[in-house]
Design a protein around this motif. Structure first.
Motif, PDB file in Angstrom:
ATOM      1  N   ARG A 158       4.184 -66.292   0.991  1.00 22.49           N
ATOM      2  CA  ARG A 158       5.514 -65.905   1.454  1.00 22.49           C
ATOM      3  C   ARG A 158       5.183 -64.632   2.293  1.00 22.49           C
ATOM      4  O   ARG A 158       4.172 -63.731   1.826  1.00 22.49           O
ATOM      5  N   ARG A 159       5.942 -64.159   3.420  1.00 21.32           N
ATOM      6  CA  ARG A 159       5.687 -63.107   4.026  1.00 21.32           C
ATOM      7  C   ARG A 159       6.111 -61.753   3.270  1.00 21.32           C
ATOM      8  O   ARG A 159       5.428 -60.748   3.724  1.00 21.32           O
ATOM      9  N   ASP A 160       6.800 -61.877   2.044  1.00 15.92           N
ATOM     10  CA  ASP A 160       7.070 -60.492   1.560  1.00 15.92           C
ATOM     11  C   ASP A 160       6.085 -59.921   0.561  1.00 15.92           C
ATOM     12  O   ASP A 160       6.225 -59.204  -0.195  1.00 15.92           O
ATOM     13  N   ALA A 166       3.113 -60.383   6.083  1.00 18.52           N
ATOM     14  CA  ALA A 166       4.369 -60.206   7.036  1.00 18.52           C
ATOM     15  C   ALA A 166       4.396 -60.530   8.534  1.00 18.52           C
ATOM     16  O   ALA A 166       5.173 -60.868   9.126  1.00 18.52           O
ATOM     17  N   LYS A 167       2.820 -60.522   8.912  1.00 15.41           N
ATOM     18  CA  LYS A 167       2.714 -61.142  10.370  1.00 15.41           C
ATOM     19  C   LYS A 167       2.203 -62.334  10.697  1.00 15.41           C
ATOM     20  O   LYS A 167       1.708 -62.658  11.494  1.00 15.41           O
ATOM     21  N   GLU A 168       2.265 -63.131   9.528  1.00 10.94           N
ATOM     22  CA  GLU A 168       1.694 -64.413   9.580  1.00 10.94           C
ATOM     23  C   GLU A 168       2.860 -65.412  10.262  1.00 10.94           C
ATOM     24  O   GLU A 168       3.952 -65.115   9.831  1.00 10.94           O
ATOM     25  N   ARG A 169       2.306 -66.294  11.032  1.00 12.18           N
ATOM     26  CA  ARG A 169       3.324 -67.303  11.397  1.00 12.18           C
ATOM     27  C   ARG A 169       3.603 -68.447  10.429  1.00 12.18           C
ATOM     28  O   ARG A 169       3.080 -68.615   9.604  1.00 12.18           O
ATOM     29  N   VAL A 170       4.710 -69.256  10.797  1.00  5.12           N
ATOM     30  CA  VAL A 170       5.138 -70.518   9.958  1.00  5.12           C
ATOM     31  C   VAL A 170       4.022 -71.294   9.877  1.00  5.12           C
ATOM     32  O   VAL A 170       3.415 -72.073   9.058  1.00  5.12           O
ATOM     33  N   PHE A 171       3.454 -71.750  11.370  1.00  2.58           N
ATOM     34  CA  PHE A 171       2.121 -72.371  11.674  1.00  2.58           C
ATOM     35  C   PHE A 171       1.293 -71.650  12.138  1.00  2.58           C
ATOM     36  O   PHE A 171       1.323 -71.108  13.196  1.00  2.58           O
ATOM     37  N   PRO A 207       6.132 -73.266   4.586  1.00  2.00           N
ATOM     38  CA  PRO A 207       7.432 -73.283   4.705  1.00  2.00           C
ATOM     39  C   PRO A 207       8.532 -72.614   3.905  1.00  2.00           C
ATOM     40  O   PRO A 207       9.658 -72.120   4.350  1.00  2.00           O
ATOM     41  N   LEU A 208       7.656 -71.523   3.067  1.00  2.00           N
ATOM     42  CA  LEU A 208       8.453 -70.467   2.283  1.00  2.00           C
ATOM     43  C   LEU A 208       8.383 -69.191   2.783  1.00  2.00           C
ATOM     44  O   LEU A 208       8.397 -68.122   2.118  1.00  2.00           O
ATOM     45  N   SER A 209       7.698 -68.723   4.023  1.00  2.00           N
ATOM     46  CA  SER A 209       7.674 -67.698   4.607  1.00  2.00           C
ATOM     47  C   SER A 209       8.535 -66.999   4.743  1.00  2.00           C
ATOM     48  O   SER A 209       8.590 -65.578   4.372  1.00  2.00           O
ATOM     49  N   ASN A 210      10.007 -67.104   4.877  1.00  2.00           N
ATOM     50  CA  ASN A 210      11.192 -66.312   4.850  1.00  2.00           C
ATOM     51  C   ASN A 210      11.828 -65.945   3.423  1.00  2.00           C
ATOM     52  O   ASN A 210      12.912 -65.467   3.196  1.00  2.00           O
ATOM     53  N   TRP A 211      10.980 -66.748   2.399  1.00  2.00           N
ATOM     54  CA  TRP A 211      11.540 -66.389   0.992  1.00  2.00           C
ATOM     55  C   TRP A 211      11.021 -65.096   0.252  1.00  2.00           C
ATOM     56  O   TRP A 211       9.740 -64.812   0.794  1.00  2.00           O
TER      57      TRP A 211
ATOM     58  N   ILE B  89       4.861 -59.160  16.086  1.00  2.00           N
ATOM     59  CA  ILE B  89       6.185 -59.183  15.120  1.00  2.00           C
ATOM     60  C   ILE B  89       5.867 -59.164  13.825  1.00  2.00           C
ATOM     61  O   ILE B  89       4.977 -60.202  13.275  1.00  2.00           O
ATOM     62  N   ALA B  90       6.500 -58.328  13.006  1.00  2.00           N
ATOM     63  CA  ALA B  90       6.515 -58.537  11.522  1.00  2.00           C
ATOM     64  C   ALA B  90       7.938 -58.872  10.941  1.00  2.00           C
ATOM     65  O   ALA B  90       8.753 -58.430  11.672  1.00  2.00           O
ATOM     66  N   TYR B  91       7.995 -59.690   9.930  1.00  3.23           N
ATOM     67  CA  TYR B  91       9.354 -59.928   9.476  1.00  3.23           C
ATOM     68  C   TYR B  91       9.551 -59.373   7.853  1.00  3.23           C
ATOM     69  O   TYR B  91       8.408 -59.183   7.192  1.00  3.23           O
ATOM     70  N   ARG B  92      10.547 -58.530   7.833  1.00  9.06           N
ATOM     71  CA  ARG B  92      10.844 -57.900   6.715  1.00  9.06           C
ATOM     72  C   ARG B  92      11.897 -58.324   5.919  1.00  9.06           C
ATOM     73  O   ARG B  92      13.027 -58.904   6.793  1.00  9.06           O
ATOM     74  N   TYR B  93      12.121 -58.048   4.710  1.00 14.68           N
ATOM     75  CA  TYR B  93      13.179 -58.712   3.936  1.00 14.68           C
ATOM     76  C   TYR B  93      13.862 -57.715   3.101  1.00 14.68           C
ATOM     77  O   TYR B  93      13.065 -57.138   2.606  1.00 14.68           O
ATOM     78  N   PHE B  94      15.181 -57.763   3.043  1.00 13.77           N
ATOM     79  CA  PHE B  94      15.682 -56.947   1.973  1.00 13.77           C
ATOM     80  C   PHE B  94      17.251 -57.434   1.519  1.00 13.77           C
ATOM     81  O   PHE B  94      17.817 -58.251   2.460  1.00 13.77           O
ATOM     82  N   ASN B  95      17.758 -57.339   0.616  1.00 12.60           N
ATOM     83  CA  ASN B  95      19.074 -57.602  -0.105  1.00 12.60           C
ATOM     84  C   ASN B  95      20.100 -56.614  -0.357  1.00 12.60           C
ATOM     85  O   ASN B  95      19.658 -55.611  -0.530  1.00 12.60           O
TER      86      ASN B  95
END
Lengths: 324, 440
Positions: A158-160, A166-171, A207-211, B89-95
């Motif tokens: 997971r990216r978190d 955080a900079k990894e692609r899904v694919f 597939p869980l990149s955004n979790w 691009i980096a993706y960040r998450y918060f709730n």
């Protein structure tokens, strides 16, 4: 005072909550439905566009969620992926038992390739027989990919988890050496994934990149996904090393002068014995775990991964070398 | 030197609470405080753990800073730190209690157009940062144009560094009015402007004590409430078929203990728009054969209907020839079946366009060959001027083009449907994703 024209052209019905719930996905946890749907889309895209996919299944919670999602993605078909576990030889017995039983439950073929074999082949050399084998998994993984001719590996990263992730692609494209080249990644737009690879290359798909960790636990609770008992609070013999609770096992004995104690604890991540540590906890239900995570002040890997502590860029370095 | 750790947003006690998702991007020029803003959002919403805080405390101290540098939280890879740049691009998450947020954090350098277009493609909202000392600048207009081009219809104009202009209302108002005039000219519908100080945290999560003249929402209030996600269930049905599932009795392809009593043939996919309702008649493209929806399922759960974004498997009441790349659509409201498309594309590759080469175009679940038949104009993203008939296309160019397709695609305008209106272009030789396009 400024009048309320800050929100200048805000359309009135945009704030209508009833309207919002009508258009949304089916139930209260909309974000879980969305994450689930996204992951299912990715899993199906892999099944449709690759020849020989494999799902990396370690028996950890993220791979358990991934396997459950694969089940949902293809039902009533069988899961279209074989499973692979890279066994460091230093895994908890409960996790191995769980791994084998769950693979059977889902009627999936499970390949196990062990770091031990790579050591025997001479492709992995340990400086110390008790050193952590976690980083050596990359070698065994690449050997398995070559041997079994996989063109894509699905993983539960997971990216978190970590800032290199955080900079990894899904694919994520890998060359023959399994290398991740952060400067040369394919742009990923919308849900349009470029799945093209050349012979010798393979794709890692997440597939869980955004979790987040919390999403994972909420989903486990909602779907009733079974996990190895190590994730729940139990009594365990440990030694304290700074803030870390180091589990005492045959391969991780106490150092001279250290005193052991029994602590009520659970694991937040489950992996190689030598580099995963439990955290003190009394949480025995998923609800209690979720409450704990919500109030927890330490990251999942920060708390428990001895391998990421070595340097700020430890994960980045390992990923470049072919690690997940 | 530490910022306070006491939680100000109480995390919800219960395990599960109703929560929606909002994806947004942040855009600004290099020194507008984007990293500070993201750091502040994460920090003030308690999304940062103590080990991360310890790490940035150490780094802040090493660099001789007297305050905690929250921008370090979004500091990425070793390679970037060494070169002092942001690669990607980096993706960040918060709730918060109301929502899960995904931030697409695109760096602001030469490759900005390409990165911003990528991040914006999945965003519902864009936060545009301007420096209160500088006001609306070229980059602000460029970012607004790109957000609009990619269908991001909700904009937050965050006038940052208000502390450096003595928290003056007149300065904020001038910037806001300037921006609104510009945004109106592009036809942007939903704008919220607010004065902030990301460094000190004013109006991010906590209301500012230095700007009593401002009585609007804080940034997080707005992000929690704003409805930026378009309702696509009222749009005509578009269901791109991703895979066909075919299970025969006893052929070993079915899961164990299934309740199948006969052969199953279903179409897997994610609903792009409209509703899949059991009993409704739909049309399959390209065959144009009609069938009724027999079932909509998610694993062993039968649904009476499915709403946009949901991944399901659909059974029809009769057997028609359907494969990956086909589309189930509303019977009386079809997408256009085209062999030629007009689109605005963003060139992503370092290698320029070869006008005589054929490329692959991936649109929904269908991939076909295409040829650039005409280059109408290039948009200068700084002036928004159109330069007619460009002779080439290079990285970061935005160009209105005409593409000829080897096989037909089923398309809608991007403004109406982000799924059936978008595509990427892949170089068959290098396998690189070289361009992204929106159908106009």
């Amino acid at each position: 005072m400024l009048d309320t024209t800050q929100i200048i052209i805000e359309n009135q019905n945009h704030l209508n909550v009833d309207d919002q719930s009508r258009i949304s996905l089916s139930n209260a946890n909309q974000h879980l439905d969305w994450l689930e749907s996204e992951a299912i889309f990715i899993l199906r895209e892999v099944a449709a566009e690759f020849k020989n996919p494999v799902l990396l299944f370690s028996g950890g919670k993220d791979s358990a969620v991934l396997l459950h999602l694969a089940y949902k993605a293809f039902h009533p078909e069988k899961i279209g992926f074989v499973l692979l576990h890279i066994d460091t030889g230093h895994n908890y017995g409960e996790v191995i038992e769980y791994r084998d039983r769950i693979a059977q439950c889902y009627d999936s073929m499970l390949h196990v390739r062990s770091v031990e074999d790579s050591i025997r082949r001479g492709t992995v050399r340990l400086r110390d027989p008790l050193e952590s084998r976690n980083a050596h998994q990359s070698v065994t993984l690449l050997e398995a990919i070559e041997e079994l001719a996989f063109d894509v590996c699905l993983g539960g990263a997971r990216r978190d988890e970590e800032k290199a992730r955080a900079k990894e692609r899904v694919f994520s494209l890998r060359d023959e050496f399994g290398q991740w080249d952060p400067k040369n990644q394919r742009p990923e737009l919308w849900m349009l994934f470029n799945t093209r690879i050349r012979p010798g290359e393979h794709m890692r798909v997440f597939p869980l990149s955004n979790w987040t960790e919390l999403d994972i636990w909420q989903y486990i609770e909602r779907e009733g996904i079974e996990l190895p008992p190590l994730y729940f609070a139990h009594d365990r013999t440990v030694v304290r090393r700074g803030e870390i609770l180091a589990p005492v096992t045959e391969i991780t004995p106490p150092k001279p002068g250290e005193t052991t104690e029994t602590v009520r604890c659970r694991f937040r991540t489950v992996g190689d014995i030598s580099c995963t540590a439990p955290v003190e906890s009394t949480a025995v239900t998923i609800d209690e775990i979720i409450a704990e995570i919500r109030s927890c002040k330490i990251t999942e890997r920060g708390a428990t991964r001895l391998d990421d502590r070595a340097s700020e860029a430890a994960m980045e370095q390992r990923k470049k070398e072919g690690y997940f | 030197m530490t910022a306070p750790l006491t939680p100000n947003l109480t995390p919800s006690e219960s395990g599960n609470s109703a929560k929606s998702l909002l994806r947004f991007i942040t855009a600004g020029s290099v020194d507008d405080g984007k990293s500070s803003l993201i750091g502040r959002l994460l920090y003030d919403t308690q999304s940062i753990h103590s080990d991360q805080i310890t790490a940035i405390q150490q780094t802040s101290a090493k660099r001789g800073l007297s305050e905690l540098d929250l921008s370090l939280l979004t500091d990425g890879l070793q390679a970037e730190r060494e070169q002092g740049i942001t690669i990607d691009i980096a993706y960040r998450y918060f709730n918060t209690e109301q929502r899960k947020f995904i931030i697409g954090d695109a760096p602001g350098h030469e490759q900005y157009t390409r990165n911003m277009v990528t991040a914006a493609s999945t965003a519902d909202l864009a936060i545009l940062l301007v420096d209160a000392r500088k006001g609306v600048v070229t980059q602000t207009r460029r970012h607004t144009y790109l957000a609009h081009l990619l269908g991001v219809n909700a904009i937050v104009l965050a006038v940052n560094k208000m502390d450096l202009v003595d928290w003056r209302q007149d300065i904020y108002q001038t910037i806001r009015d300037d921006y609104l005039a510009f945004a109106a000219s592009l036809g942007i519908e939903q704008i919220c402007a607010l004065p902030i100080c990301a460094l000190k945290g004013d109006n991010i999560v906590h209301a500012s004590r230095s700007m009593n003249w401002y009585d609007g929402p804080t940034l997080i209030d707005h992000l929690n409430r704003v409805s930026a996600h378009r309702d696509r269930s009222e749009n005509p049905l578009r269901f791109p078929v991703q895979r066909v599932a075919r299970v025969k009795l006893g052929n070993g392809a079915a899961i164990k203990n299934n309740d199948l009593n006969k052969e199953f043939r279903g179409y897997q996919g994610t609903l792009a728009s409209g509703m899949l309702v059991v009993g409704d008649e739909v049309l399959a493209l390209p065959s144009r054969l009609a069938a009724k929806i027999k079932s909509v399922k998610l694993a062993n759960q039968s649904l009476p209907h499915a709403t946009p974004d949901l991944s399901v498997v659909v059974e029809l009441d009769r057997e028609i020839d359907i494969s990956r790349g086909d589309m189930l659509v509303a019977k009386n409201d079809l997408p256009e079946t085209v062999r030629e498309i007009h689109a605005d594309i963003c060139w992503l590759s370092e290698e320029p366009l070869h006008t005589r080469r054929k490329y692959l175009i991936k649109h929904t679940t269908r991939t076909v060959r295409c040829l650039f038949s005409d280059l109408h104009y290039r948009v200068d993203v700084n002036t928004l001027q159109k330069h007619l008939k460009p002779s080439d296309i290079v990285m970061n160019d935005i160009v209105r083009v005409e593409l000829k397709l080897q096989q037909p695609l089923f398309v809608d305008h991007y403004a109406e449907n982000r799924v059936t209106g978008s595509f990427i272009i892949i170089d068959e030789a290098t396998h690189a994703t070289i361009a992204a396009g929106v159908i106009v």
